[in-house]
Design an enzyme around this catalytic site. Structure first.
Site, PDB file in Angstrom:
ATOM      1  N   GLU A   1       0.868  -1.394   0.142  1.00  9.19           N
ATOM      2  CA  GLU A   1       0.172  -0.039   0.055  1.00  9.19           C
ATOM      3  C   GLU A   1       0.978   1.082  -0.021  1.00  9.19           C
ATOM      4  O   GLU A   1       1.979   1.032   0.111  1.00  9.19           O
ATOM      5  CB  GLU A   1      -0.924   0.076   0.996  1.00  9.19           C
ATOM      6  CG  GLU A   1      -0.047  -0.134   2.438  1.00  9.19           C
ATOM      7  CD  GLU A   1      -0.908   0.767   3.670  1.00  9.19           C
ATOM      8  OE1 GLU A   1      -1.297   1.876   3.325  1.00  9.19           O
ATOM      9  OE2 GLU A   1      -0.911   0.223   4.628  1.00  9.19           O
TER      10      GLU A   1
ATOM     11  N   LYS B   1      -5.362  -1.790  14.565  1.00 10.20           N
ATOM     12  CA  LYS B   1      -4.837  -0.831  15.525  1.00 10.20           C
ATOM     13  C   LYS B   1      -5.599  -1.234  16.746  1.00 10.20           C
ATOM     14  O   LYS B   1      -6.719  -1.106  16.799  1.00 10.20           O
ATOM     15  CB  LYS B   1      -4.847   0.378  14.889  1.00 10.20           C
ATOM     16  CG  LYS B   1      -4.077   0.518  13.773  1.00 10.20           C
ATOM     17  CD  LYS B   1      -4.049   2.031  12.948  1.00 10.20           C
ATOM     18  CE  LYS B   1      -3.001   2.139  11.814  1.00 10.20           C
ATOM     19  NZ  LYS B   1      -3.344   1.070  10.575  1.00 10.20           N
TER      20      LYS B   1
END
Length: 305
Positions: free
Chosen positions: A22, A156
């Site tokens: 990415e 996360k």
């Protein structure tokens, strides 16, 4: 509108291993000029592992899979680069803009190009309070539609991890822990949640990928959760203290929606004196290395059907 670099095109045509990467970590995840240095290091780690790196981004309206150094520098340094998820791709491409791909858009484009393995830092997921806001990352919905194998350090820890794991199960997204029985929480080696299935080698991951293809369960992605070693994670006490303060700050300042994650990560960077950034860098480099090994094992054992 999708252009593969000569190196990536040749590797795919010859059945050699390729790893998609990415680009939002380059444009928005790391500060300048560290971001460009780390972007080059990530690609080198993939090469060192025997695979071809395919960093994905929009440059002047063109989807590029495999960036030359000039394009990499544009993503790292141009102020007009915007974060691009799946729904944004066509808009930014049509207006000729620069765009950095998220997990969702990278996975989508990697699948379109026939790239089976993708490395990132951490997935997006269900946000805290999503029962009221419906705030859920497009990463999950996209991974429910593409066969990509994603190597990450879980999600996360600023997210609702339990709800994210429930959504992954509902959406049919595969999940294995790499040499762990615990689901990592990005900065933390253990989010406090278990992983039902464990694999202990790149070859074992490749075997799962082949089984998924043969059984027709590869219509959704496979998440390979790769935790940091405990001695490399962010100090858990520091993490919990900063997270509590950052969540309170976001609430007090009215930060919500897509602005929440950048706000919280910026607070982590500031309140940990940069230690969270060091951990973030270690995460993506380790995931890129593992993804290269998996891509090699997958290419050796046969192509994804």
């Amino acid at each position: 509108m999708i252009v593969l670099s000569d190196e990536v095109r040749a590797a795919l045509a010859e059945g050699r291993p390729v790893v998609a990467l990415e680009s939002t970590i380059i444009s928005h995840g790391l500060p300048r000029p560290t971001n460009l240095t780390v972007a080059r290091e990530i690609e080198q780690v993939v090469r060192d592992g025997g695979a071809v790196p395919a960093t994905v981004a929009l440059v002047a309206g063109q989807v590029r899979i495999g960036l030359d150094d000039a394009a990499l520098a544009t993503v790292a340094g141009d102020d007009s680069v915007v974060k691009v998820s799946v729904r944004d791709l066509a808009v930014v491409a049509a207006r000729g803009g620069h765009g950095a791909t998220t997990v969702a858009s990278t996975a989508h484009l990697a699948a379109r190009a026939g790239i089976a393995v993708f490395a990132t830092g951490g997935l997006g997921g269900v946000h805290r309070g999503a029962n009221l806001t419906f705030d859920e990352s497009a990463d999950l919905v996209t991974l429910s539609r593409v066969p990509t194998t994603v190597v990450c350090a879980g999600v996360k820890s600023i997210l609702d991890v339990a709800a994210t794991l429930e959504r992954m199960e509902t959406l049919g997204i595969g999940l294995v822990g790499y040499r762990t029985d615990r689901f990592p929480g990005f900065y933390l080696s253990d989010s406090g949640h278990a992983v039902e299935h464990r694999v202990d080698s790149p070859q074992a991951v490749a075997a799962v990928m082949r089984s998924r293809a043969e059984l027709g369960t590869d219509r959704a992605g496979l998440v390979v959760a790769n935790p940091l070693p405990a001695d490399e994670q962010l100090d858990p006490a520091l993490h919990d203290r900063v997270l509590t303060q950052a969540l309170a700050g976001a609430d007090a300042e009215g930060v919500h929606g897509k602005d929440t994650t950048p706000y919280l990560l910026a607070r982590f960077h500031h309140d940990t004196d940069g230690r969270s950034l060091e951990v973030n860098t270690r995460i993506i480099l380790r995931n890129a290395a593992l993804a290269a090994q998996i891509a090699v094992a997958h290419a050796t054992g046969g192509q994804h059907s």
